[in-house]
Design a protein around this motif. Sequence first.
Motif, mmCIF file in Angstrom:
data_model
loop_
_atom_site.group_PDB
_atom_site.id
_atom_site.type_symbol
_atom_site.label_atom_id
_atom_site.label_comp_id
_atom_site.label_asym_id
_atom_site.label_seq_id
_atom_site.Cartn_x
_atom_site.Cartn_y
_atom_site.Cartn_z
ATOM 1 N N THR A 31 -0.353 3.243 17.773
ATOM 2 C CA THR A 31 -1.319 3.683 15.965
ATOM 3 C C THR A 31 -0.910 2.890 14.966
ATOM 4 O O THR A 31 -1.075 2.966 13.939
ATOM 5 C CB THR A 31 -0.630 5.308 15.550
ATOM 6 N N THR A 32 -0.530 1.450 15.426
ATOM 7 C CA THR A 32 0.168 1.024 13.779
ATOM 8 C C THR A 32 -0.950 -0.493 14.257
ATOM 9 O O THR A 32 -1.258 -1.184 14.645
ATOM 10 C CB THR A 32 1.806 -0.552 13.903
ATOM 11 N N ARG A 33 -1.857 -0.987 13.181
ATOM 12 C CA ARG A 33 -2.728 -2.155 12.919
ATOM 13 C C ARG A 33 -2.014 -3.200 12.367
ATOM 14 O O ARG A 33 -1.381 -2.979 10.557
ATOM 15 C CB ARG A 33 -4.109 -1.460 12.238
ATOM 16 N N MET A 34 -1.555 -4.653 12.383
ATOM 17 C CA MET A 34 -0.802 -5.533 11.614
ATOM 18 C C MET A 34 -1.883 -6.988 11.689
ATOM 19 O O MET A 34 -2.295 -6.760 12.509
ATOM 20 C CB MET A 34 1.039 -5.994 12.563
ATOM 21 N N ARG A 35 -1.706 -7.308 10.539
ATOM 22 C CA ARG A 35 -2.605 -8.558 10.535
ATOM 23 C C ARG A 35 -1.947 -9.641 9.295
ATOM 24 O O ARG A 35 -0.969 -9.313 8.740
ATOM 25 C CB ARG A 35 -3.504 -7.645 9.475
ATOM 26 N N VAL A 36 -1.797 -10.531 10.843
ATOM 27 C CA VAL A 36 -1.122 -11.535 10.357
ATOM 28 C C VAL A 36 -1.838 -12.344 9.953
ATOM 29 O O VAL A 36 -2.803 -12.584 9.601
ATOM 30 C CB VAL A 36 -0.731 -12.543 11.681
ATOM 31 N N LEU A 37 -0.790 -12.940 7.913
ATOM 32 C CA LEU A 37 -1.834 -13.410 7.013
ATOM 33 C C LEU A 37 -1.041 -14.851 7.521
ATOM 34 O O LEU A 37 -1.640 -15.906 7.068
ATOM 35 C CB LEU A 37 -1.135 -12.598 5.564
ATOM 36 N N GLU A 38 -0.318 -14.918 7.528
ATOM 37 C CA GLU A 38 1.095 -16.420 7.701
ATOM 38 C C GLU A 38 1.299 -16.103 8.978
ATOM 39 O O GLU A 38 3.136 -15.809 8.942
ATOM 40 C CB GLU A 38 1.837 -16.895 6.566
ATOM 41 N N ASP A 39 1.533 -17.056 9.858
ATOM 42 C CA ASP A 39 1.999 -17.292 11.578
ATOM 43 C C ASP A 39 3.141 -17.955 11.537
ATOM 44 O O ASP A 39 3.867 -17.814 12.279
ATOM 45 C CB ASP A 39 1.031 -17.043 12.551
ATOM 46 N N LEU A 47 8.152 -19.483 7.958
ATOM 47 C CA LEU A 47 8.229 -17.608 6.437
ATOM 48 C C LEU A 47 7.025 -17.494 7.199
ATOM 49 O O LEU A 47 5.459 -18.305 7.763
ATOM 50 C CB LEU A 47 7.833 -18.306 5.165
ATOM 51 N N GLY A 48 6.270 -16.182 7.930
ATOM 52 C CA GLY A 48 5.632 -15.500 7.774
ATOM 53 C C GLY A 48 5.357 -14.104 7.472
ATOM 54 O O GLY A 48 6.547 -13.920 7.064
ATOM 55 N N ILE A 49 3.879 -13.920 7.398
ATOM 56 C CA ILE A 49 3.397 -13.007 6.662
ATOM 57 C C ILE A 49 2.835 -11.650 7.448
ATOM 58 O O ILE A 49 1.560 -12.691 7.856
ATOM 59 C CB ILE A 49 2.932 -12.916 5.240
ATOM 60 N N ALA A 50 2.607 -10.841 7.482
ATOM 61 C CA ALA A 50 1.481 -9.705 7.964
ATOM 62 C C ALA A 50 1.516 -8.779 7.153
ATOM 63 O O ALA A 50 2.622 -7.911 6.707
ATOM 64 C CB ALA A 50 2.336 -8.982 8.986
ATOM 65 N N GLU A 51 0.513 -7.458 6.734
ATOM 66 C CA GLU A 51 0.292 -6.868 6.515
ATOM 67 C C GLU A 51 0.225 -5.641 7.968
ATOM 68 O O GLU A 51 -0.396 -5.165 8.200
ATOM 69 C CB GLU A 51 -1.094 -6.302 6.277
ATOM 70 N N SER A 52 0.977 -4.354 7.222
ATOM 71 C CA SER A 52 0.953 -3.288 8.554
ATOM 72 C C SER A 52 -0.062 -2.233 8.177
ATOM 73 O O SER A 52 0.670 -1.140 6.855
ATOM 74 C CB SER A 52 2.279 -2.655 9.160
ATOM 75 N N VAL A 53 -0.679 -1.320 8.902
ATOM 76 C CA VAL A 53 -1.475 -0.057 8.276
ATOM 77 C C VAL A 53 -0.883 0.860 9.501
ATOM 78 O O VAL A 53 -0.949 1.058 10.855
ATOM 79 C CB VAL A 53 -2.822 0.134 8.450
ATOM 80 N N ILE A 54 0.469 1.707 8.856
ATOM 81 C CA ILE A 54 0.835 2.565 9.337
ATOM 82 C C ILE A 54 0.342 4.260 9.476
ATOM 83 O O ILE A 54 0.337 5.238 8.067
ATOM 84 C CB ILE A 54 2.333 2.606 9.268
ATOM 85 N N ALA A 55 -0.430 4.433 10.692
ATOM 86 C CA ALA A 55 -0.512 5.873 11.034
ATOM 87 C C ALA A 55 0.002 7.405 10.250
ATOM 88 O O ALA A 55 1.236 7.022 10.305
ATOM 89 C CB ALA A 55 -1.400 6.421 12.163
ATOM 90 N N PRO A 56 -0.213 8.219 10.107
ATOM 91 C CA PRO A 56 0.473 8.713 9.824
ATOM 92 C C PRO A 56 1.746 9.250 10.866
ATOM 93 O O PRO A 56 1.001 9.280 12.547
ATOM 94 C CB PRO A 56 -0.324 10.300 9.350
ATOM 95 N N HIS A 57 2.386 10.149 10.724
ATOM 96 C CA HIS A 57 3.339 10.423 11.915
ATOM 97 C C HIS A 57 3.911 9.263 12.963
ATOM 98 O O HIS A 57 3.967 10.423 14.092
ATOM 99 C CB HIS A 57 3.239 11.865 12.346
ATOM 100 N N THR A 58 3.908 8.222 12.452
ATOM 101 C CA THR A 58 4.254 7.005 13.068
ATOM 102 C C THR A 58 5.661 6.837 13.539
ATOM 103 O O THR A 58 6.289 6.686 12.580
ATOM 104 C CB THR A 58 3.686 6.425 13.585
ATOM 105 N N PRO A 59 6.471 6.524 14.562
ATOM 106 C CA PRO A 59 8.080 7.251 14.473
ATOM 107 C C PRO A 59 8.613 5.936 13.966
ATOM 108 O O PRO A 59 9.362 5.250 14.443
ATOM 109 C CB PRO A 59 8.757 7.792 15.271
ATOM 110 N N GLY A 60 7.906 4.832 14.512
ATOM 111 C CA GLY A 60 8.393 3.507 14.277
ATOM 112 C C GLY A 60 8.934 3.044 15.733
ATOM 113 O O GLY A 60 9.298 3.441 16.351
#
Length: 172
Positions: A31-39, A47-60
């Motif tokens: 339920t998490t969508r990650m977008r790699v901005l710098e691999d 350095l690596g950088i990513a943006e993550s969109v974490i859905a509601p009630h996602t325990p990780g």
Amino acid sequence: MAEEPKSTAPTDRPTVSVVRPGEGETILLGTTRMRVLEDGSTTGHRLGIAESVIAPHTPGPPQHRHARHDEGFYVVSGTVRFTVGDEEHDATAGTLVMVPPGAPHTFANTTDRPAVMLSTFTPDLYVQYFRDLQNLFAGGRKPTPQANVEVMDRYATEPATDYARPRSGGDS
């Protein structure tokens, strides 16, 4: 005889990376969508950088430790609950959480709204972990805890079993 001073100027023009909205590599982790901005390919793997969109009630993920990299989390929107050992911190938009090597940690979205965070990995080696983890989720599968541990191990990461506690169901 004195040595000639050496020039520190680069001989080639460095490559600059520009990643626009909607661009970058997308990695789906349940339920998490990650977008790699710098691999790491532009930063010499420092350095690596990513943006993550974490859905509601996602325990990780289970609480874990990294041996070879620092991890930073900047909450862009929503609220992310960080667990560090026995302490919980609800991080709202504008909060930065820095995790040095060896520190036990995990995060979750316990709210009814999506959360967005920007993550840094120094060096970048953990970006490949997320690529490998995505393969465990292929076809809608949910990775077993043992499969996740095996992938973690490839990237100098281990579960923080001294802080393990039962978690509710979830995908990332």
